[in-house]
Design a protein around this motif. Structure first.
Motif, PDB file in Angstrom:
ATOM      1  N   HIS A  13       0.806  -1.220   0.000  1.00 27.62           N
ATOM      2  CA  HIS A  13       0.000   0.000   0.000  1.00 27.62           C
ATOM      3  C   HIS A  13       0.838   1.269   0.000  1.00 27.62           C
ATOM      4  O   HIS A  13       0.407   2.296  -0.531  1.00 27.62           O
ATOM      5  CB  HIS A  13      -0.954   0.010   1.194  1.00 27.62           C
ATOM      6  N   ASP A  14       2.039   1.226   0.586  1.00 27.04           N
ATOM      7  CA  ASP A  14       2.869   2.437   0.630  1.00 27.04           C
ATOM      8  C   ASP A  14       3.542   2.732  -0.701  1.00 27.04           C
ATOM      9  O   ASP A  14       3.740   3.890  -1.057  1.00 27.04           O
ATOM     10  CB  ASP A  14       3.929   2.322   1.737  1.00 27.04           C
ATOM     11  N   VAL A  15       3.882   1.692  -1.439  1.00 28.24           N
ATOM     12  CA  VAL A  15       4.508   1.911  -2.743  1.00 28.24           C
ATOM     13  C   VAL A  15       3.458   2.059  -3.844  1.00 28.24           C
ATOM     14  O   VAL A  15       3.739   2.614  -4.911  1.00 28.24           O
ATOM     15  CB  VAL A  15       5.477   0.754  -3.082  1.00 28.24           C
ATOM     16  N   SER A  16       2.240   1.618  -3.600  1.00 30.75           N
ATOM     17  CA  SER A  16       1.163   1.750  -4.575  1.00 30.75           C
ATOM     18  C   SER A  16       0.726   3.206  -4.694  1.00 30.75           C
ATOM     19  O   SER A  16       0.712   3.960  -3.718  1.00 30.75           O
ATOM     20  CB  SER A  16      -0.034   0.891  -4.154  1.00 30.75           C
ATOM     21  N   ALA A  17       0.311   3.582  -5.904  1.00 36.50           N
ATOM     22  CA  ALA A  17      -0.127   4.955  -6.147  1.00 36.50           C
ATOM     23  C   ALA A  17      -1.551   5.206  -5.687  1.00 36.50           C
ATOM     24  O   ALA A  17      -1.969   6.362  -5.594  1.00 36.50           O
ATOM     25  CB  ALA A  17      -0.013   5.272  -7.638  1.00 36.50           C
ATOM     26  N   LEU A  18      -2.312   4.163  -5.393  1.00 36.52           N
ATOM     27  CA  LEU A  18      -3.732   4.326  -5.096  1.00 36.52           C
ATOM     28  C   LEU A  18      -3.990   5.312  -3.968  1.00 36.52           C
ATOM     29  O   LEU A  18      -4.798   6.241  -4.109  1.00 36.52           O
ATOM     30  CB  LEU A  18      -4.349   2.966  -4.764  1.00 36.52           C
ATOM     31  N   GLY A  19      -3.314   5.120  -2.835  1.00 41.00           N
ATOM     32  CA  GLY A  19      -3.567   5.964  -1.678  1.00 41.00           C
ATOM     33  C   GLY A  19      -3.243   7.422  -1.923  1.00 41.00           C
ATOM     34  O   GLY A  19      -3.919   8.319  -1.393  1.00 41.00           O
ATOM     35  N   ALA A  20      -2.214   7.702  -2.733  1.00 42.80           N
ATOM     36  CA  ALA A  20      -1.834   9.081  -3.019  1.00 42.80           C
ATOM     37  C   ALA A  20      -2.700   9.690  -4.112  1.00 42.80           C
ATOM     38  O   ALA A  20      -3.135  10.841  -4.012  1.00 42.80           O
ATOM     39  CB  ALA A  20      -0.355   9.134  -3.427  1.00 42.80           C
ATOM     40  N   ALA A  21      -2.947   8.933  -5.179  1.00 46.27           N
ATOM     41  CA  ALA A  21      -3.686   9.474  -6.323  1.00 46.27           C
ATOM     42  C   ALA A  21      -5.139   9.778  -5.981  1.00 46.27           C
ATOM     43  O   ALA A  21      -5.722  10.714  -6.533  1.00 46.27           O
ATOM     44  CB  ALA A  21      -3.612   8.489  -7.489  1.00 46.27           C
ATOM     45  N   TYR A  22      -5.714   8.989  -5.081  1.00 48.93           N
ATOM     46  CA  TYR A  22      -7.128   9.185  -4.727  1.00 48.93           C
ATOM     47  C   TYR A  22      -7.293   9.547  -3.255  1.00 48.93           C
ATOM     48  O   TYR A  22      -8.322   9.217  -2.652  1.00 48.93           O
ATOM     49  CB  TYR A  22      -7.920   7.917  -5.055  1.00 48.93           C
ATOM     50  N   ALA A  23      -6.314  10.232  -2.687  1.00 51.17           N
ATOM     51  CA  ALA A  23      -6.363  10.599  -1.272  1.00 51.17           C
ATOM     52  C   ALA A  23      -7.632  11.402  -0.961  1.00 51.17           C
ATOM     53  O   ALA A  23      -7.891  12.438  -1.573  1.00 51.17           O
ATOM     54  CB  ALA A  23      -5.126  11.422  -0.907  1.00 51.17           C
ATOM     55  N   GLY A  24      -8.413  10.907  -0.020  1.00 51.97           N
ATOM     56  CA  GLY A  24      -9.636  11.594   0.375  1.00 51.97           C
ATOM     57  C   GLY A  24     -10.776  11.463  -0.614  1.00 51.97           C
ATOM     58  O   GLY A  24     -11.865  12.010  -0.375  1.00 51.97           O
ATOM     59  N   LYS A  25     -10.570  10.739  -1.717  1.00 54.36           N
ATOM     60  CA  LYS A  25     -11.600  10.667  -2.764  1.00 54.36           C
ATOM     61  C   LYS A  25     -11.873   9.234  -3.214  1.00 54.36           C
ATOM     62  O   LYS A  25     -12.439   9.016  -4.282  1.00 54.36           O
ATOM     63  CB  LYS A  25     -11.173  11.507  -3.966  1.00 54.36           C
ATOM     64  N   MET A  26     -11.455   8.265  -2.422  1.00 55.41           N
ATOM     65  CA  MET A  26     -11.647   6.869  -2.837  1.00 55.41           C
ATOM     66  C   MET A  26     -13.114   6.519  -3.000  1.00 55.41           C
ATOM     67  O   MET A  26     -13.501   5.852  -3.961  1.00 55.41           O
ATOM     68  CB  MET A  26     -10.982   5.927  -1.828  1.00 55.41           C
ATOM     69  N   ARG A  27     -13.952   6.958  -2.063  1.00 61.53           N
ATOM     70  CA  ARG A  27     -15.368   6.634  -2.162  1.00 61.53           C
ATOM     71  C   ARG A  27     -16.000   7.328  -3.359  1.00 61.53           C
ATOM     72  O   ARG A  27     -16.798   6.730  -4.091  1.00 61.53           O
ATOM     73  CB  ARG A  27     -16.072   7.035  -0.855  1.00 61.53           C
ATOM     74  N   ALA A  28     -15.632   8.583  -3.601  1.00 60.89           N
ATOM     75  CA  ALA A  28     -16.225   9.334  -4.713  1.00 60.89           C
ATOM     76  C   ALA A  28     -15.886   8.718  -6.059  1.00 60.89           C
ATOM     77  O   ALA A  28     -16.673   8.807  -7.006  1.00 60.89           O
ATOM     78  CB  ALA A  28     -15.737  10.787  -4.671  1.00 60.89           C
ATOM     79  N   TYR A  29     -14.696   8.090  -6.164  1.00 61.17           N
ATOM     80  CA  TYR A  29     -14.269   7.519  -7.432  1.00 61.17           C
ATOM     81  C   TYR A  29     -14.309   5.989  -7.441  1.00 61.17           C
ATOM     82  O   TYR A  29     -13.620   5.353  -8.222  1.00 61.17           O
ATOM     83  CB  TYR A  29     -12.880   8.032  -7.799  1.00 61.17           C
ATOM     84  N   SER A  30     -15.137   5.436  -6.561  1.00 64.28           N
ATOM     85  CA  SER A  30     -15.398   3.998  -6.591  1.00 64.28           C
ATOM     86  C   SER A  30     -16.692   3.778  -7.363  1.00 64.28           C
ATOM     87  O   SER A  30     -17.759   4.160  -6.870  1.00 64.28           O
ATOM     88  CB  SER A  30     -15.530   3.436  -5.174  1.00 64.28           C
ATOM     89  N   PRO A  31     -16.629   3.212  -8.551  1.00 63.18           N
ATOM     90  CA  PRO A  31     -17.835   3.080  -9.383  1.00 63.18           C
ATOM     91  C   PRO A  31     -18.769   1.967  -8.907  1.00 63.18           C
ATOM     92  O   PRO A  31     -19.147   1.080  -9.655  1.00 63.18           O
ATOM     93  CB  PRO A  31     -17.263   2.769 -10.776  1.00 63.18           C
TER      94      PRO A  31
END
Length: 375
Positions: free
Chosen positions: A275-293
């Motif tokens: 999770h730390d090396v993955s871009a997911l947490g940084a690219a969608y910080a604070g917006k994971m729910r909004a961009y979960s289809p």
């Protein structure tokens, strides 16, 4: 697709050269929102470390680790992992490694099926890749992002838009998908466009969704009512997100080994240790729910969902199961789910070398359905 051990020595040597080339000549502008001096120092440091990380992944795979990336990710200190995560040079190196390893795996599989040597199979694939490049007729810049259009099919038939994956941070070079585009075009007798987007750290999640939405909008203008989107891994997520949040809804969509619940997927990455090396947490910080289809909206009138039953990278819980629940309540959508044997995108990799791969038939079924409606 797991890389055969007999090809690992060649992959390591070729990857070292490719990594060096990628580090010396980045192909895109520098990351946004960072001090230039800090960015340069961080990129140089990450560029020096990433080859060792890649070789560690190869070594873990050779030793029989079920999740080689996870095995290495668990031993990388958090600070170093995030340094790698935010380095464009490091991700260009990873893309180069991915291209070499994937090519060796394809050549080895083709050699096994055809009885040719690995070298002969590799040469044949390289020649096919070059010929496929000759069908590139147009590269449009749509909002700062290239869209490569390959001919080879009937321009009155549906237009297939292929959206690459790569964990929102790598694998974004459209040339990596040239063989797949050529085989889809041949099988479905249609034009194929490969969409590109600026991955992390060049852009954040919103930027990527905007880029894919722009590509789908461009395709719709070119072929009204006749767009078939094919998203691979992170590309499947971006197709779905562009449809549900930007209104860029294709006539049909093939979502392959995708992730549709970002919060669940981040939890999965945490369990794997990446999770730390993955871009997911940084690219969608604070917006994971909004961009979960998985918000109850459908992605297209016809949806094909393909997923590997043994996929460790994108598990069914954040992928196929999540989106299937959405479409279970959408009776107006023609929804098909195919769970296949194997891991992450193995079936799509096979389609890069094999004209009889089922993946090509699945996409063709979508194309034919849309073609019938266009008539």
């Amino acid at each position: 697709m797991r890389m055969p051990q007999q090809g690992m020595v060649w992959a390591i040597a070729a990857t070292s050269l490719a990594c060096l080339a990628a580090a010396l000549k980045p192909s895109q502008p520098p990351p946004k929102r960072r001090n230039p001096l800090v960015r340069t120092a961080s990129d140089v440091a990450a560029g020096a470390v990433m080859p060792a990380v890649l070789l560690g992944v190869v070594g873990a795979a050779a030793a029989g680790a079920e999740d080689a990336e996870g095995a290495v990710g668990k031993v990388i200190p958090t600070r170093l992992a995030r340094l790698l995560r935010d380095s464009r040079i490091a991700w260009r190196q990873f893309t180069a490694f991915e291209a070499v390893a994937g090519f060796v795996a394809l050549a080895a599989a083709d050699a096994k099926d055809s009885g040719r040597s690995l070298v002969q199979a590799g040469r044949a694939l390289l020649e096919q890749w070059r010929r496929a490049g000759e069908t590139l007729v147009e590269s449009r810049d749509e909002g700062g992002h290239a869209i490569d259009l390959y001919a080879g099919g009937d321009s009155t038939r549906p237009l297939v838009v292929l959206v690459p994956g790569g964990g929102w941070c790598h694998g974004d070079d459209a040339r990596l998908y040239r063989l797949l585009a050529a085989r889809v075009a041949k099988r479905s007798r249609c034009e194929v466009a490969v969409a590109q987007y600026a991955p992390w750290p060049l852009g954040d999640g919103e930027d990527m969704v905007d880029a894919v939405a722009a590509a789908l909008t461009w395709a719709e203008r070119r072929r009204p009512g006749g767009v078939v989107a094919v998203g691979l891994s992170a590309g499947a997520h971006l197709v779905a997100a562009a449809s549900t949040t930007r209104g860029a809804r294709p006539a049909a969509a093939a979502l392959c080994s995708g992730v549709f619940d970002l919060e669940e997927h981040y939890a999965h990455e945490s369990r794997r240790g990446v999770h730390d090396v993955s871009a997911l947490g940084a690219a969608y910080a604070g917006k994971m729910r909004a961009y979960s289809p998985v918000c109850g909206k459908t992605f297209a009138d016809k949806v094909l969902l393909v997923h590997g039953a043994a996929d460790l990278t994108a598990p069914l819980t954040s992928g196929a199961d999540a989106v299937a629940a959405v479409h279970a309540a959408a009776p107006d959508v023609v929804f098909t789910r195919v769970d296949v044997e194997g891991g992450h995108l193995d079936y799509a990799m096979r389609a890069m070398r094999d004209d009889k791969a089922p993946f090509l038939d699945w996409v063709d079924d979508l194309v034919e359905g849309v073609a019938g409606e266009m008539e």
